[in-house]
Write a protein that holds these residues in place. Structure first.
Motif, mmCIF file in Angstrom:
data_model
loop_
_atom_site.group_PDB
_atom_site.id
_atom_site.type_symbol
_atom_site.label_atom_id
_atom_site.label_comp_id
_atom_site.label_asym_id
_atom_site.label_seq_id
_atom_site.Cartn_x
_atom_site.Cartn_y
_atom_site.Cartn_z
ATOM 1 N N ARG A 1 0.051 6.857 -22.296
ATOM 2 C CA ARG A 1 -0.454 6.515 -20.967
ATOM 3 C C ARG A 1 -0.069 5.101 -20.554
ATOM 4 N NH1 ARG A 1 -0.850 10.038 -17.937
ATOM 5 N NH2 ARG A 1 -2.330 8.936 -16.689
ATOM 6 N N SER A 2 0.245 4.243 -21.527
ATOM 7 C CA SER A 2 0.684 2.879 -21.224
ATOM 8 C C SER A 2 1.330 2.286 -22.465
ATOM 9 C CB SER A 2 -0.494 2.008 -20.769
ATOM 10 O OG SER A 2 -1.446 1.895 -21.813
ATOM 11 N N ASP B 1 5.847 -3.754 -18.731
ATOM 12 C CA ASP B 1 4.579 -3.055 -18.907
ATOM 13 C C ASP B 1 4.692 -1.737 -18.171
ATOM 14 O OD1 ASP B 1 3.070 -4.931 -20.420
ATOM 15 O OD2 ASP B 1 2.848 -6.155 -18.623
ATOM 16 N N VAL C 1 2.511 1.890 -17.035
ATOM 17 C CA VAL C 1 1.281 2.653 -16.901
ATOM 18 C C VAL C 1 1.668 3.986 -16.255
ATOM 19 C CG1 VAL C 1 -1.001 2.786 -15.828
ATOM 20 C CG2 VAL C 1 -0.140 0.582 -16.651
ATOM 21 N N TYR D 1 5.705 0.340 -13.329
ATOM 22 C CA TYR D 1 6.347 -0.622 -14.225
ATOM 23 C C TYR D 1 6.246 -2.027 -13.642
ATOM 24 C CZ TYR D 1 8.681 3.421 -16.274
ATOM 25 O OH TYR D 1 8.945 4.612 -16.883
ATOM 26 N N ASN E 1 -1.207 3.020 -25.095
ATOM 27 C CA ASN E 1 -2.474 3.522 -24.548
ATOM 28 C C ASN E 1 -3.529 2.434 -24.379
ATOM 29 O OD1 ASN E 1 -1.485 6.228 -24.381
ATOM 30 N ND2 ASN E 1 -1.703 6.306 -26.610
ATOM 31 N N THR F 1 -5.774 0.381 -22.310
ATOM 32 C CA THR F 1 -6.334 0.536 -20.961
ATOM 33 C C THR F 1 -6.402 -0.777 -20.194
ATOM 34 O OG1 THR F 1 -8.578 0.328 -21.851
ATOM 35 C CG2 THR F 1 -7.691 2.575 -21.606
ATOM 36 N N ARG G 1 -2.468 -3.111 -16.627
ATOM 37 C CA ARG G 1 -2.552 -2.653 -15.235
ATOM 38 C C ARG G 1 -1.266 -3.050 -14.527
ATOM 39 N NH1 ARG G 1 -6.998 -0.991 -12.905
ATOM 40 N NH2 ARG G 1 -6.340 -1.859 -10.916
#
Length: 193
Positions: free
Chosen positions: A38-39, A57, A59, A64, A183, A185, A188
């Motif tokens: 997921r990330s 990064d 998500v 990106y 993953n 969380t 962002r």
């Protein structure tokens, strides 16, 4: 009889924890796990004719943020690239539509999933990346053109590092991608304003 049954249950449980997968299956499982993440955070370093360093990064499903030395961050949200205008328009954000499929090259930059059918994998033993134990593999691709890369997979099954060598303008080029924070969380990626 009771002891035999207890031993059978224990042996069955022990065998269930043993990995019977070969190198190709382990690499394919890592690719699948990577694509389902997921990330993540990635550091890309290119050494050679045109050295480069980039932090990315990601998500899911398609966000990106790319950071490069001496440049403003670039964002990709869906099929839109967001960039800052340099010079007189400094601070202004421009949205640039991107061709469909552009993101797939960043989701799988080494083409592992795309070329899985034409790859052969050799296990190279265990090796630590920093202080993280990994399993190391040599991956040879026959498509779209012959190439070789080295892949390190962590004990959690995620790829932690990919190193590939190529040439650009007859100069050797080595690319290293190091992954972390799967993953997470707290990663962002929001469109800039």
């Amino acid at each position: 009889m009771k002891r035999i049954l207890q031993y059978g249950v224990w042996l069955g449980a022990a065998l269930a924890t043993v990995s019977w997968a070969g190198p190709s299956e382990e690499v394919n499982a890592a690719i699948d796990k990577f694509l389902a993440a997921r990330s993540f955070h990635a550091s890309l370093t290119v050494e050679g004719a045109r050295p480069m360093s980039r932090q990315v990064d990601f998500v899911a499903p398609g966000r990106y943020r790319m950071r490069m030395v001496s440049m403003d961050d670039q964002y990709i949200i869906g099929d839109i690239l967001y960039v800052s205008v340099p010079g007189n328009g400094a601070g202004k954000i421009v949205q640039i539509p991107m061709p469909k499929g552009t993101l797939s090259q960043w989701r799988d930059p080494a083409g592992l999933a795309e070329n899985a059918a034409g790859m052969s994998v050799t296990a190279l033993g265990e090796e630590a990346i920093g202080d993280v134990p990994t399993r190391k593999y040599r991956v040879d691709h026959s498509k779209p053109q012959p190439s070789t890369l080295t892949l390190w997979i962590g004990r959690d099954g995620y790829p932690l590092q990919i190193v590939s060598s190529d040439s650009e303008h007859e100069q050797p080029v080595t690319s290293t991608i190091r992954y972390s924070r799967f993953n997470d969380t707290t990663i962002r990626v929001d469109a800039p304003k």
